[in-house]
Motif scaffolding. Structure first.
Motif, mmCIF file in Angstrom:
data_model
loop_
_atom_site.group_PDB
_atom_site.id
_atom_site.type_symbol
_atom_site.label_atom_id
_atom_site.label_comp_id
_atom_site.label_asym_id
_atom_site.label_seq_id
_atom_site.Cartn_x
_atom_site.Cartn_y
_atom_site.Cartn_z
ATOM 1 N N UNK A 114 -7.322 -3.780 -9.732
ATOM 2 C CA UNK A 114 -8.426 -4.733 -9.798
ATOM 3 C C UNK A 114 -8.010 -5.936 -8.910
ATOM 4 N N UNK A 115 -6.680 -6.491 -8.830
ATOM 5 C CA UNK A 115 -6.550 -7.933 -8.377
ATOM 6 C C UNK A 115 -5.165 -7.412 -7.612
ATOM 7 N N UNK A 116 -4.889 -8.351 -6.567
ATOM 8 C CA UNK A 116 -3.795 -8.259 -5.735
ATOM 9 C C UNK A 116 -3.055 -9.758 -5.560
ATOM 10 N N UNK A 117 -1.772 -9.671 -5.899
ATOM 11 C CA UNK A 117 -1.001 -11.222 -5.713
ATOM 12 C C UNK A 117 -0.142 -10.839 -4.629
ATOM 13 N N UNK A 118 -0.271 -11.629 -3.708
ATOM 14 C CA UNK A 118 0.763 -11.333 -2.371
ATOM 15 C C UNK A 118 1.960 -12.626 -2.712
ATOM 16 N N UNK A 119 3.086 -12.134 -2.378
ATOM 17 C CA UNK A 119 4.309 -12.982 -2.327
ATOM 18 C C UNK A 119 4.720 -12.909 -0.932
ATOM 19 N N UNK A 120 4.520 -14.161 -0.274
ATOM 20 C CA UNK A 120 4.725 -13.915 1.274
ATOM 21 C C UNK A 120 5.869 -14.933 1.383
ATOM 22 N N UNK A 121 6.702 -14.092 2.320
ATOM 23 C CA UNK A 121 7.985 -14.791 2.891
ATOM 24 C C UNK A 121 7.810 -14.734 4.277
ATOM 25 N N UNK A 122 8.148 -15.860 5.174
ATOM 26 C CA UNK A 122 8.231 -15.891 6.646
ATOM 27 C C UNK A 122 9.696 -15.658 7.163
ATOM 28 N N UNK A 123 9.997 -14.708 7.847
ATOM 29 C CA UNK A 123 11.248 -14.384 8.096
ATOM 30 C C UNK A 123 11.171 -14.127 9.799
ATOM 31 N N UNK A 124 11.513 -15.066 10.472
ATOM 32 C CA UNK A 124 11.549 -15.238 11.945
ATOM 33 C C UNK A 124 12.427 -13.812 12.574
ATOM 34 N N UNK A 125 13.157 -13.367 11.975
ATOM 35 C CA UNK A 125 14.270 -12.318 12.363
ATOM 36 C C UNK A 125 13.681 -11.170 12.555
ATOM 37 N N UNK A 126 12.191 -10.850 11.959
ATOM 38 C CA UNK A 126 11.309 -9.950 12.016
ATOM 39 C C UNK A 126 10.636 -9.648 13.432
ATOM 40 N N UNK A 127 10.913 -10.783 14.318
ATOM 41 C CA UNK A 127 10.254 -10.910 15.656
ATOM 42 C C UNK A 127 8.588 -10.885 15.569
ATOM 43 N N UNK A 128 8.168 -9.898 15.034
ATOM 44 C CA UNK A 128 6.547 -9.839 14.995
ATOM 45 C C UNK A 128 6.270 -8.713 14.154
ATOM 46 N N UNK A 129 5.027 -8.766 13.624
ATOM 47 C CA UNK A 129 4.531 -7.819 12.709
ATOM 48 C C UNK A 129 4.708 -8.366 11.171
ATOM 49 N N UNK A 130 4.876 -7.347 10.285
ATOM 50 C CA UNK A 130 5.084 -7.500 8.839
ATOM 51 C C UNK A 130 5.420 -6.619 7.872
ATOM 52 N N UNK A 131 6.040 -6.549 6.800
ATOM 53 C CA UNK A 131 6.497 -5.467 6.081
ATOM 54 C C UNK A 131 6.051 -5.597 4.703
ATOM 55 N N UNK A 132 5.548 -4.661 4.112
ATOM 56 C CA UNK A 132 5.004 -4.527 2.616
ATOM 57 C C UNK A 132 5.982 -3.763 1.887
ATOM 58 N N UNK A 133 6.104 -4.464 0.704
ATOM 59 C CA UNK A 133 6.934 -3.948 -0.236
ATOM 60 C C UNK A 133 6.156 -3.966 -1.620
ATOM 61 N N UNK A 134 6.032 -2.672 -2.279
ATOM 62 C CA UNK A 134 5.403 -2.690 -3.693
ATOM 63 C C UNK A 134 5.809 -1.577 -4.281
ATOM 64 N N UNK A 135 6.574 -1.872 -5.806
ATOM 65 C CA UNK A 135 7.184 -0.950 -6.448
ATOM 66 C C UNK A 135 8.251 -0.226 -5.635
ATOM 67 N N UNK A 136 8.150 0.965 -5.421
ATOM 68 C CA UNK A 136 9.728 1.759 -4.784
ATOM 69 C C UNK A 136 9.081 1.830 -3.239
#
Length: 160
Positions: A114-136
């Protein structure tokens, strides 16, 4: 319940930012009356009376050291009951509001939440793009991950 949930959400953020307060409250050498005085000076005016009573009980019973895990467990329970998903995002760069809203919309579709809460961290070592973690589950769209996979593939191809 809504006020206590809001208090716990605010406390979670506050305790992360005010690490000195957490260290002070978790220090077993400091007397409970001193801890209670600090709580009254710093948090009493900011919290619902029921939430503050709960903190006082934790202090008097010398259990204030479990506050952060209590907050996390409580919020997990509330979010689960309300069909709110907490999703951690690690990104090489900060998201714009449009990107956040688009991501939330897509994640709602994928998770049926019903609702999404994002916890966003900026990590410059990732070079580009993003990673999503939810539960397992982890979904990795980072350039760093793609480069690592390419390196593994090249290692396996070049081994003769």
């Amino acid at each position: 319940m809504h006020q206590i949930t809001a208090d716990f959400q605010n406390l979670e953020v506050f305790l992360e930012e005010a690490s000195e307060l957490s260290e002070y409250l978790n220090n077993p050498l400091i007397d409970t009356t001193q801890k209670q005085e600090v709580l009254e000076k710093t948090l009493k005016s900011q919290l619902n009376s029921e939430t503050f009573k709960f903190l006082s009980i934790l202090v008097s019973r010398k259990r204030i050291n479990i506050l952060e895990s209590v907050i996390t467990s409580y919020l997990d329970f509330v979010y689960d009951a309300a069909s709110i998903k907490m999703i951690e995002i690690s990104s090489a760069f900060a998201f714009t509001n449009l990107q956040k809203n688009t991501l939330i919309k897509k994640l709602k579709e994928l998770t049926n939440a019903r609702e999404i809460r994002l916890v966003i961290t900026v990590d410059s070592s990732l070079i580009g793009g993003f990673m999503i973690k939810t539960n397992s589950r982890v979904i990795d769209f980072t350039v760093k991950n793609q480069l690592q996979q390419l390196a593994k593939h090249l290692d396996s191809v070049l081994e003769i």
